[in-house]
Write a protein that holds these residues in place. Sequence first.
Motif, short mmCIF file in Angstrom:
data_model
loop_
_atom_site.label_atom_id
_atom_site.label_comp_id
_atom_site.label_asym_id
_atom_site.label_seq_id
_atom_site.Cartn_x
_atom_site.Cartn_y
_atom_site.Cartn_z
N VAL A 40 6.69 0.91 6.24
CA VAL A 40 8.11 0.78 5.95
C VAL A 40 8.76 2.14 5.79
O VAL A 40 9.86 2.39 6.29
N THR A 41 8.09 3.06 5.11
CA THR A 41 8.57 4.43 4.94
C THR A 41 7.47 5.41 5.32
O THR A 41 6.29 5.11 5.15
N PRO A 42 7.80 6.58 5.83
CA PRO A 42 9.15 7.06 6.16
C PRO A 42 9.67 6.56 7.50
O PRO A 42 10.84 6.65 7.80
N HIS A 43 8.77 6.01 8.35
CA HIS A 43 9.17 5.50 9.66
C HIS A 43 8.62 4.08 9.82
O HIS A 43 7.51 3.78 9.37
N ARG A 44 9.38 3.23 10.46
CA ARG A 44 8.95 1.85 10.64
C ARG A 44 8.00 1.74 11.85
O ARG A 44 8.37 2.08 12.96
N GLN A 45 6.82 1.27 11.55
CA GLN A 45 5.82 1.03 12.58
C GLN A 45 5.00 -0.18 12.16
O GLN A 45 4.68 -0.34 10.98
N VAL A 46 4.68 -1.04 13.12
CA VAL A 46 3.92 -2.26 12.82
C VAL A 46 2.71 -2.32 13.73
O VAL A 46 2.82 -2.13 14.95
N SER B 275 4.27 4.28 3.13
CA SER B 275 4.03 3.08 2.34
C SER B 275 4.45 1.86 3.14
O SER B 275 5.18 1.97 4.14
N GLY B 276 4.00 0.68 2.70
CA GLY B 276 4.36 -0.54 3.41
C GLY B 276 3.62 -1.74 2.87
O GLY B 276 3.23 -1.78 1.70
N THR B 277 3.40 -2.72 3.73
CA THR B 277 2.74 -3.97 3.35
C THR B 277 1.61 -4.27 4.34
O THR B 277 1.59 -3.75 5.45
N PHE B 278 0.69 -5.13 3.91
CA PHE B 278 -0.41 -5.51 4.80
C PHE B 278 -0.76 -6.97 4.61
O PHE B 278 -0.54 -7.57 3.56
N GLU B 279 -1.33 -7.55 5.66
CA GLU B 279 -1.91 -8.89 5.64
C GLU B 279 -3.19 -8.84 6.46
O GLU B 279 -3.22 -8.26 7.55
N LEU B 280 -4.25 -9.46 5.95
CA LEU B 280 -5.52 -9.55 6.67
C LEU B 280 -5.99 -10.99 6.65
O LEU B 280 -5.92 -11.66 5.61
N PHE C 3 0.83 -1.20 0.00
CA PHE C 3 0.00 0.00 0.00
C PHE C 3 0.87 1.25 0.00
O PHE C 3 2.01 1.25 0.45
N THR C 4 0.29 2.33 -0.51
CA THR C 4 0.83 3.67 -0.30
C THR C 4 -0.29 4.50 0.30
O THR C 4 -1.46 4.35 -0.08
N GLN C 5 0.05 5.34 1.24
CA GLN C 5 -0.95 6.12 1.99
C GLN C 5 -0.55 7.58 2.01
O GLN C 5 0.57 7.92 2.39
N LYS C 6 -1.46 8.44 1.59
CA LYS C 6 -1.23 9.88 1.61
C LYS C 6 -2.35 10.55 2.40
O LYS C 6 -3.52 10.17 2.28
N VAL C 7 -1.98 11.53 3.20
CA VAL C 7 -2.95 12.27 3.99
C VAL C 7 -2.93 13.72 3.53
O VAL C 7 -1.85 14.33 3.38
N TYR C 8 -4.11 14.29 3.30
CA TYR C 8 -4.24 15.66 2.83
C TYR C 8 -5.14 16.45 3.78
O TYR C 8 -6.02 15.90 4.43
N GLU C 9 -4.90 17.76 3.82
CA GLU C 9 -5.94 18.63 4.33
C GLU C 9 -7.09 18.54 3.34
O GLU C 9 -6.88 18.40 2.13
#
Length: 209
Positions: free
Chosen positions: A75-81, A59-64, A43-49
């Motif tokens: 994965v970018t810009p900061h690593r969080q799981v 951006s990163g990866t997902f599993e459901l 996925f890629t994720q963008k947040v806007y006003e």
Amino acid sequence: MEFPMPRLLIALCLFVFSAGAHADAVATLEHFFQSTTTLSGRFTQKVYETNGPEISHSSGTFELARPGRFRWSYVTPHRQVLVSNGHKLWIYDKGLAQVTVRAVGKTLGRAPIMLLGGGAPLSDAYTLSDDGTRNALAWVKLVPKDTRNSQFQSILLGLHAGKVVRMVMFDQFGHRTVIDFSAVKRNQTLPASDFRFVPPKGVDVVNML
């Protein structure tokens, strides 16, 4: 650490199914979720006003694994799981060397990530409607039935060439979050271990159960 609910999506969301005619988009969408057991991809994720400039990009990866289990990895810009086994949610911030543990029900409620990974029909929590065609995508609009307890005013799912390729969320704070999905795999076996989390040695664990 405060859990960034509007930045989730988790979501987790995505997908390979036949959209059919526009009049059938809502029914096809519900059938897709009901017949999906697992999803994974990027996925890629963008947040806007709202109607404004971009304020974040990740951006990163997902599993459901429906119902209720997911791994959402930035994965970018900061690593969080973010990992859920359906009951507990672990939020691991590598930069802060901190893991926060929460109860899924209290934390996520009817958040969009539960829309993607939950087990109930979409119509239980949302009013669904055909939202027309824009930018070569057919759109289905979801409006939460419980508006008082939802962080989102509405959610749009964009379909193209038989796939849900985009998710757009409008939150109560004037932000618009856009998630694009790629390399999606459906109904493949995912390891159970992907939905458990063991905190790395040396990190702080904040238990908020």
